[in-house]
Design an enzyme around this catalytic site. Structure first.
Site, short mmCIF file in Angstrom:
data_model
loop_
_atom_site.label_atom_id
_atom_site.label_comp_id
_atom_site.label_asym_id
_atom_site.label_seq_id
_atom_site.Cartn_x
_atom_site.Cartn_y
_atom_site.Cartn_z
N GLU A 43 -4.92 -8.91 -7.50
CA GLU A 43 -3.83 -9.84 -7.76
C GLU A 43 -3.92 -10.90 -6.65
O GLU A 43 -3.94 -10.54 -5.47
CB GLU A 43 -2.49 -9.11 -7.68
CG GLU A 43 -1.34 -10.00 -8.07
CD GLU A 43 0.03 -9.34 -7.98
OE1 GLU A 43 0.10 -8.12 -7.75
OE2 GLU A 43 1.02 -10.08 -8.12
N ARG A 269 -6.64 5.96 -2.75
CA ARG A 269 -6.78 4.70 -2.03
C ARG A 269 -7.18 4.99 -0.59
O ARG A 269 -6.98 6.09 -0.09
CB ARG A 269 -5.50 3.87 -2.12
CG ARG A 269 -4.29 4.45 -1.42
CD ARG A 269 -3.01 3.69 -1.80
NE ARG A 269 -3.00 2.31 -1.36
CZ ARG A 269 -2.88 1.26 -2.18
NH1 ARG A 269 -2.77 1.43 -3.47
NH2 ARG A 269 -2.85 0.05 -1.70
N LYS A 279 -0.54 -5.33 1.38
CA LYS A 279 -0.49 -6.80 1.43
C LYS A 279 0.88 -7.30 1.85
O LYS A 279 1.00 -8.33 2.52
CB LYS A 279 -0.86 -7.38 0.07
CG LYS A 279 -2.36 -7.45 -0.14
CD LYS A 279 -2.70 -8.24 -1.39
CE LYS A 279 -2.70 -7.32 -2.60
NZ LYS A 279 -3.21 -7.96 -3.82
P1 ATP Z 1 -1.31 -3.75 -2.00
O1 ATP Z 1 -0.64 -2.46 -2.33
O2 ATP Z 1 -1.86 -3.85 -0.63
O3 ATP Z 1 -0.52 -4.96 -2.41
P2 ATP Z 1 -2.64 -3.80 -4.48
O4 ATP Z 1 -3.15 -2.53 -5.00
O5 ATP Z 1 -1.39 -4.29 -5.10
O6 ATP Z 1 -2.60 -3.75 -2.92
P3 ATP Z 1 -4.46 -5.45 -5.89
O7 ATP Z 1 -4.83 -6.85 -5.64
O8 ATP Z 1 -3.66 -5.16 -7.11
O9 ATP Z 1 -3.71 -4.95 -4.61
O10 ATP Z 1 -5.72 -4.52 -5.82
C1 ATP Z 1 -6.93 -4.78 -6.51
C2 ATP Z 1 -7.69 -3.51 -6.66
O11 ATP Z 1 -7.96 -2.95 -5.38
C3 ATP Z 1 -6.90 -2.48 -7.44
O12 ATP Z 1 -7.76 -1.87 -8.37
C4 ATP Z 1 -6.44 -1.52 -6.39
O13 ATP Z 1 -6.31 -0.24 -6.91
C5 ATP Z 1 -7.54 -1.61 -5.34
N1 ATP Z 1 -7.02 -1.27 -4.02
C6 ATP Z 1 -5.98 -1.86 -3.38
N2 ATP Z 1 -5.74 -1.26 -2.20
C7 ATP Z 1 -6.65 -0.26 -2.08
C8 ATP Z 1 -6.94 0.73 -1.09
N3 ATP Z 1 -6.21 0.82 0.03
N4 ATP Z 1 -7.96 1.59 -1.31
C9 ATP Z 1 -8.70 1.50 -2.42
N5 ATP Z 1 -8.49 0.60 -3.40
C10 ATP Z 1 -7.48 -0.27 -3.25
MG MG Z 2 -1.58 -4.33 -7.41
#
Ligand code: ATP
Ligand code: MG
Length: 575
Positions: A43, A269, A279
């Site tokens: 995102e 994760r 984020k």
């Molecule tokens: P945050 O919780 O930090 O906002 P998010 O999951 O909302 O992160 P996205 O941009 O939606 O961020 O993530 C893109 C991809 O990266 C998704 O498939 C998510 O599952 C993966 N991802 C995000 N954070 C992690 C992590 N700490 N470890 C492994 N994969 C991750």
């Molecule tokens: Mg997300």
């Protein structure tokens, strides 16, 4: 990886096999798919961090290992938090990490029209309705883990009324929050995600890509799986928190005329000690000025790690090392550092830098003489060749390489003691010159001309070898010493305020350092080993002839170990 290159499917090397690769391999064997398609779906509401790197390496790595392809898809369904700056940064960071999506760059917003049509399809088949409850009421009606939810009074609307209202939502007739579109599934489901989840919200906001074309936006749950299906994604890999969303993912796929059937698989994760990978928190660190920006060298963002001088290869090796599992855990940040050191030790050119300079004058060395001393660029790699470093009568050495009254296990310079200057001569310390305050400002030394290059014909071996710089040739530099962003291994644990755990010494700026002349030509993006000190990378803030170096990592600090051992009663040494 290049996704268009026709490469034969490779079976993953055994050490890379994980439960997801096993599923993929089994699906291929069973003939379920001929080509494996994965996607990385960020995102664009922040910069990518090392957690995302795990997901990138997994998705692109599987595509590479099985001869398939991996899409980069922006999950741009929330115009309120998304920005072009983030989109650009994400593309740059994925490329830097070493992956390539070829022509397969997509956006959930590319599918807004299709997603709308499918929402109408759900309405027409009695599987979605327009609800007039407010967000608070919807939450209240949803029930709890132990209590079932209640039906909204608007759940029984006719298909025609729903089609009409949904069209008017799209046309902009209603204000934000006035109505939503919900799936009609089961308000009593033990899985709260199935209690008539919201599919569309009214948000009157311009979107970075679709501008003002839309004032209703699909939710993540609705957009995600359908986007996967449109793109022919075979394995949709996401983190564990989406496990309970999988029944909804499948329900939508089952009830829509989508062109393919992707399978969602969840993995743990990455959590990393001494930092945060959310984020939301990273944005606060930036906005509240705790760091220099998203690319601050202390940030766990890929932009930050790059600026700090960590090579992409080390991050990929780290991802391989930690593997992929189904159980959440916290990885020690030391594991990342270990993987990065292994790469830098092999690849980083050695250079001389003096962080905290102390002047040495070699009394018996001829005035005006300059000798070019030949030193290896990398003792681990003969092919890296050698370079010359100018040697004169006045030198800088590291202040902490001298002790007027040496401690028991301190073998470096002290009055009357001989040490080796790397690649140059043996020198012996004579007088110690102090200023009025009693601070040592200069050491008067003598040298042994027969030890040029660093060896004595009589075989004597000083216990210490020091790095040094010519006072006349050294280039002044700023050096920024970085340490963990948070001093607590699990920031904010035990109910503490997360920001109270920030490490006040995470950045220490030294303005009086020097580096060897060749580093005046260093380029941003290069990481060097300053001998005996650690790895350092040129910062993009460097201007003109005044370089700024960021400490990427220390070397293994054997002196700290000596001190610790001493306290514990053991013995050791540091060269
Ligand atoms: P945050 O919780 O930090 O906002 P998010 O999951 O909302 O992160 P996205 O941009 O939606 O961020 O993530 C893109 C991809 O990266 C998704 O498939 C998510 O599952 C993966 N991802 C995000 N954070 C992690 C992590 N700490 N470890 C492994 N994969 C991750
Ligand atoms: Mg997300």
């Amino acid at each position: 990886m290049s996704i268009d290159r026709a490469s034969p499917p490779l079976s993953p090397a055994p050490e890379r096999a994980d439960f997801i690769r096993e599923i993929v391999a089994a699906d291929l064997r069973a003939g379920k798919h001929t080509t494996i398609v994965t996607r990385f779906p960020p995102e664009p509401n922040g910069y990518l961090h090392i957690g995302h790197a795990k997901s990138i390496c997994l998705n692109f790595g599987i595509a590479r290992d099985f001869g398939g392809r991996c899409h980069l898809r922006f999950d741009d369904t929330n115009p309120l938090r998304e920005e072009q700056e983030y989109i650009d940064a994400i593309e740059r960071d994925v490329r830097w990490l070493g992956f390539d999506w070829g022509e397969h760059l997509y956006h959930a917003s590319d599918y807004f029209e299709q997603l709308y049509d499918w929402a109408v399809h759900l309405i027409r088949t009695g599987r979605a309705y327009v609800d007039d409850l407010s967000a608070d009421q919807i939450r209240e009606y949803r029930g709890t883990l132990t209590e079932p939810g209640r039906d909204s009074p608007w759940r029984g609307r006719s298909v025609d009324e729903n089609v009409d209202l949904f069209a008017r939502m799209r046309a902009g007739e209603f204000e934000n929050g006035a109505r939503v579109l919900r799936a009609r599934i089961d308000m009593a489901s033990p899985n709260i995600n199935l209690r008539d989840p919201v599919l569309y919200r009214i948000v009157h906001a311009a979107h970075p890509r679709t501008g003002d074309a839309w004032c209703i936006y699909p939710t993540y749950d609705y957009a995600h799986g359908q986007s996967d299906a449109i793109e022919g994604v075979t394995h949709s890999l996401c983190t564990l928190e989406f496990e309970a969303h999988r029944p909804l993912y499948d329900w939508l796929i089952d009830n829509l005329p989508v062109p393919s059937r992707p399978r969602q698989i969840e993995f743990a994760r990455l959590n990393l000690s001494h930092t945060v990978l959310s984020k939301r928190i990273l944005l606060r660190l930036v906005d509240e000025g705790h760091v220099r920006g998203w690319d601050d060298p202390r940030m766990p963002t890929l932009a930050g790690l790059r600026r700090r001088g960590l090579p992409a290869e080390g991050i990929r090796d780290f991802a391989t090392m930690i593997g992929v599992a189904k159980a959440d855990s916290v990885v020690e940040i030391g594991q990342l550092e270990y993987a990065v050191r292994a790469v830098l030790n092999r690849t980083a050119p050695r250079r001389f830098g003096v962080l905290d300079p102390l002047k040495v004058v070699i009394d018996d060395y001829p005035e005006g003489l300059v000798e070019e001393m030949v030193v290896p660029n990398n003792p681990e790699d003969a092919a890296a060749g050698t370079r010359t470093v100018p040697f004169i009568r006045e030198l800088w050495i590291e202040r902490d390489d001298f002790m007027e009254e040496p401690a028991a296990k301190f073998f470096r310079l002290a009055p009357g003691r001989e040490v080796r200057l790397r690649g140059a001569y043996f020198v012996t310390c004579g007088d110690v010159v102090k200023d009025d305050a009693g601070r040592v400002i200069e050491l008067r030394c003598t040298y042994d001309p027969s030890t040029r290059g660093g060896d004595a014909s009589d075989g004597r071996r000083p216990k210490a070898t020091l790095h040094w710089l010519s006072v006349a040739h050294a280039v002044p530099a700023e050096v920024r010493l970085y340490d963990h962003l948070f001093s607590a291994p699990y920031p904010g644990s035990g109910g503490r305020d997360l920001f109270a755990d920030l490490n006040p010494a995470s950045e220490v700026v030294l303005r009086g350092s020097f580096v060897e002349p060749s580093l005046a030509a260093a380029e941003v993006g290069q990481t060097f080993q300053f001998e005996r000190l650690g790895y350092f990378a040129l910062d993009p803030d460097s201007i003109g002839g005044r370089p700024i170096f960021n400490r990427s990592l220390t070397l293994k600090d054997t002196w700290a170990k000596v001190q610790a051992k001493e306290q514990a009663g053991g013995t050791s040494d540091r060269a």
